[in-house]
Design a protein around this motif. Structure first.
Motif, short mmCIF file in Angstrom:
data_model
loop_
_atom_site.label_atom_id
_atom_site.label_comp_id
_atom_site.label_asym_id
_atom_site.label_seq_id
_atom_site.Cartn_x
_atom_site.Cartn_y
_atom_site.Cartn_z
N VAL A 159 9.82 5.61 -16.47
CA VAL A 159 10.64 5.43 -15.29
C VAL A 159 10.62 6.57 -14.51
O VAL A 159 10.66 6.45 -13.11
N ILE A 160 10.47 7.56 -14.98
CA ILE A 160 10.27 9.07 -14.11
C ILE A 160 8.95 9.16 -13.31
O ILE A 160 9.21 9.33 -12.13
N ARG A 161 7.81 8.18 -13.92
CA ARG A 161 6.70 8.45 -13.00
C ARG A 161 7.08 7.54 -11.86
O ARG A 161 6.44 7.81 -10.95
N GLY A 162 7.60 6.38 -12.17
CA GLY A 162 7.78 5.59 -11.06
C GLY A 162 8.56 6.10 -9.93
O GLY A 162 8.43 6.02 -8.91
N ALA A 163 9.66 6.83 -10.58
CA ALA A 163 10.60 7.27 -9.36
C ALA A 163 9.83 8.58 -8.70
O ALA A 163 9.93 8.66 -7.58
N GLY A 164 9.03 9.20 -9.41
CA GLY A 164 8.25 10.36 -9.03
C GLY A 164 7.43 10.22 -7.90
O GLY A 164 7.15 10.90 -6.98
N ASP A 165 6.61 8.86 -7.95
CA ASP A 165 5.65 8.57 -7.17
C ASP A 165 6.34 8.16 -5.62
O ASP A 165 5.95 8.58 -4.62
N ILE A 166 7.41 7.68 -5.87
CA ILE A 166 7.97 7.03 -4.66
C ILE A 166 8.64 8.49 -3.92
O ILE A 166 8.84 8.68 -2.56
N LEU A 167 9.23 9.49 -4.69
CA LEU A 167 9.70 10.70 -4.18
C LEU A 167 8.75 11.56 -3.48
O LEU A 167 8.76 12.20 -2.34
N HIS A 168 7.64 11.58 -4.24
CA HIS A 168 6.31 12.39 -3.51
C HIS A 168 6.02 11.70 -2.45
O HIS A 168 5.64 12.76 -1.45
N GLU A 169 6.02 10.59 -2.29
CA GLU A 169 5.55 9.88 -1.03
C GLU A 169 6.58 10.43 0.19
O GLU A 169 5.96 10.67 1.26
N ALA A 170 7.69 10.59 -0.23
CA ALA A 170 8.78 11.14 0.96
C ALA A 170 8.94 12.71 0.97
O ALA A 170 9.78 13.34 1.49
N ASP A 171 8.00 13.21 0.25
CA ASP A 171 7.89 14.82 -0.06
C ASP A 171 9.16 15.51 -0.42
O ASP A 171 9.82 16.19 0.07
N ILE A 172 9.58 14.68 -1.39
CA ILE A 172 10.95 15.27 -2.16
C ILE A 172 10.65 15.58 -3.45
O ILE A 172 9.82 14.76 -4.10
N THR A 173 11.31 16.52 -3.98
CA THR A 173 11.28 17.07 -5.61
C THR A 173 12.20 16.56 -6.40
O THR A 173 13.42 16.71 -6.24
N PRO A 174 11.95 16.09 -7.43
CA PRO A 174 12.73 15.65 -8.49
C PRO A 174 13.06 16.54 -9.27
O PRO A 174 12.08 17.29 -9.77
N MET A 175 14.59 16.66 -9.62
CA MET A 175 14.60 17.86 -10.67
C MET A 175 15.21 17.01 -11.88
O MET A 175 16.20 16.15 -11.96
N MET A 208 0.79 -1.36 -0.05
CA MET A 208 -0.09 0.07 0.01
C MET A 208 0.69 1.37 -0.13
O MET A 208 1.73 1.36 0.77
N GLY A 209 0.70 2.21 -0.90
CA GLY A 209 1.49 3.33 -1.11
C GLY A 209 0.65 4.46 -1.22
O GLY A 209 -0.50 4.51 -1.32
N ILE A 210 1.22 5.55 -1.14
CA ILE A 210 0.46 6.97 -1.41
C ILE A 210 -0.01 7.21 -2.55
O ILE A 210 -1.36 7.69 -2.66
N LYS A 211 0.23 6.53 -3.86
CA LYS A 211 -0.50 6.47 -4.95
C LYS A 211 -2.00 5.78 -5.03
O LYS A 211 -2.84 6.26 -5.31
N GLN A 212 -1.95 4.82 -4.11
CA GLN A 212 -3.27 4.14 -4.13
C GLN A 212 -4.15 4.86 -3.15
O GLN A 212 -5.60 5.27 -3.42
N VAL A 213 -3.63 5.68 -2.25
CA VAL A 213 -4.64 6.60 -1.55
C VAL A 213 -5.17 7.76 -2.29
O VAL A 213 -6.17 8.06 -2.40
N ALA A 214 -3.99 8.28 -3.24
CA ALA A 214 -4.46 9.49 -3.99
C ALA A 214 -5.54 8.81 -5.06
O ALA A 214 -6.50 9.74 -5.12
N ASP A 234 8.68 0.13 -12.47
CA ASP A 234 9.18 -0.48 -11.39
C ASP A 234 10.76 -0.09 -11.43
O ASP A 234 11.20 -0.12 -10.35
N LEU A 235 11.10 -0.07 -12.61
CA LEU A 235 12.84 0.60 -12.49
C LEU A 235 12.82 1.79 -11.81
O LEU A 235 13.87 1.89 -11.03
N GLY A 236 12.14 2.87 -12.06
CA GLY A 236 12.13 4.21 -11.76
C GLY A 236 11.77 4.05 -10.02
O GLY A 236 12.67 4.64 -9.03
#
Length: 328
Positions: free
Chosen positions: A76-92, A1-7, A290-292
């Protein structure tokens, strides 16, 4: 269960969920209630690692990819972005256009901005790049690339995936092959090529002609014409990725070869277009999302201090059989 499912359940963005859980910005009462109701219904519990990262110096992560126009990389960016958003981190996010000099400048820019880590999918292996990253003393995870053991990486099972394709082609009765692969300056291309080399070594009754090109549609077109000038048309073309395969299919059509009736073609990726091309493409499915996501999780472990030593994660693949191949 992750933040994406909540959203998804609440019908709001991942950023909104993050703001509600972190109380980091004003959110309307309606949206706040939707998020909290979703959290309660789904039984979501915030990630402890993510909570421990909120005091990072800049709360930013650099992401460098070689070609934003390749459909593989946005996932790839979408996968990484979802994890980073959950941690309240901004990808550049930076696109290097496959140019190593641009990559070096982008890394220098990210270092100057004091990003907390880097997700990196380089265009080619370079001592200049490695020396620069090492000098920055910054956590780095390579995506779809493997370096010399000094850095963590996440990749798909490139060797195993290509071995599966070759086994399948052989089972269909094919003995005369062309292989059109990516350029050997990246590990994923080399691993896929090595699987083909090994297959040829282990099967004395087959013939394979080789061409190396860019992982692109244009590369598939170009390599087909190059091989056609030198060799007779085979019964099957094995391609290093889906984009090369699309170019090869269209090159076949231009040469009045019907796919798969006159010649079969395979790919590697299983992006969205693979199932909708004409004909639908037999390929190997890997998950860029999943790679991201795996790369981002691994990078956060290094940043938080939870992980110290470099590791390589290998993601599974599977064969997808469609109408671009046929039994001889």
């Amino acid at each position: 269960m992750g933040i994406k499912q909540v959203a998804d359940y609440a019908g709001v963005s991942i950023a909104t969920v993050s703001r509600v859980l972190n109380k980091s910005a004003n959110v309307s009462e309606v949206k706040r209630k939707k998020v909290l109701d979703a959290v309660k219904t789904l039984g979501y519990r915030p990630n402890d690692l993510a909570r421990g990262l909120r005091n990072m110096p800049t709360s930013t992560i650099g992401v460098i990819i070689p070609d934003i126009t390749n459909p593989f990389f946005p996932s790839v960016i979408r996968g990484a972005g979802d994890i980073l958003h959950e941690a309240d981190i901004t990808p550049m996010i930076y696109n290097s256009d496959g140019n190593i000099d641009i990559e070096i400048e982008q890394i220098k820019t990210l270092i100057s901005k004091r990003v907390d880590g880097l997700l990196f999918m380089h265009s080619e292996e370079s001592k200049r790049v490695i020396d620069l990253i090492e000098s920055a003393n910054m956590p780095v995870v390579f995506l779809d690339r493997v370096e010399d053991g000094r850095f963590a990486s996440v990749k798909s099972d490139n060797y195993g995936g290509m071995k599966i394709i070759m086994d399948y082609a052989y089972s269909l009765g094919h003995r005369d092959y062309w292989y059109i692969g990516g350029e050997s300056k990246v590990s994923s291309a080399r691993e896929r090529l090595q699987a083909v080399f090994d297959f040829e070594r282990d099967h004395s009754d087959i013939s394979i002609k080789y061409a190396s090109t860019t992982f692109s549609y244009e590369g598939g077109l170009w390599a087909f014409e190059l091989l056609k000038k030198k060799f007779s048309i085979p019964t099957i073309i094995i391609c290093g990725n889906d984009l090369i395969a699309f170019g090869a299919i269209d090159a076949c059509l231009k040469n009045k070869l019907r796919v798969p009736y006159d010649i079969s073609v395979t790919g590697f990726d299983d992006g969205f277009l693979a199932a909708h091309y004409n004909p639908p493409l037999t390929t190997v499915a890997q998950s860029p999302y999943d790679l991201g996501a795996t790369g981002a999780k691994l990078l956060l472990e290094f940043i938080s201090g939870k992980r110290k030593r470099a590791v390589t994660r290998v993601l599974p693949i599977r064969l997808i059989i469609r109408q671009s191949t046929t039994q001889l």
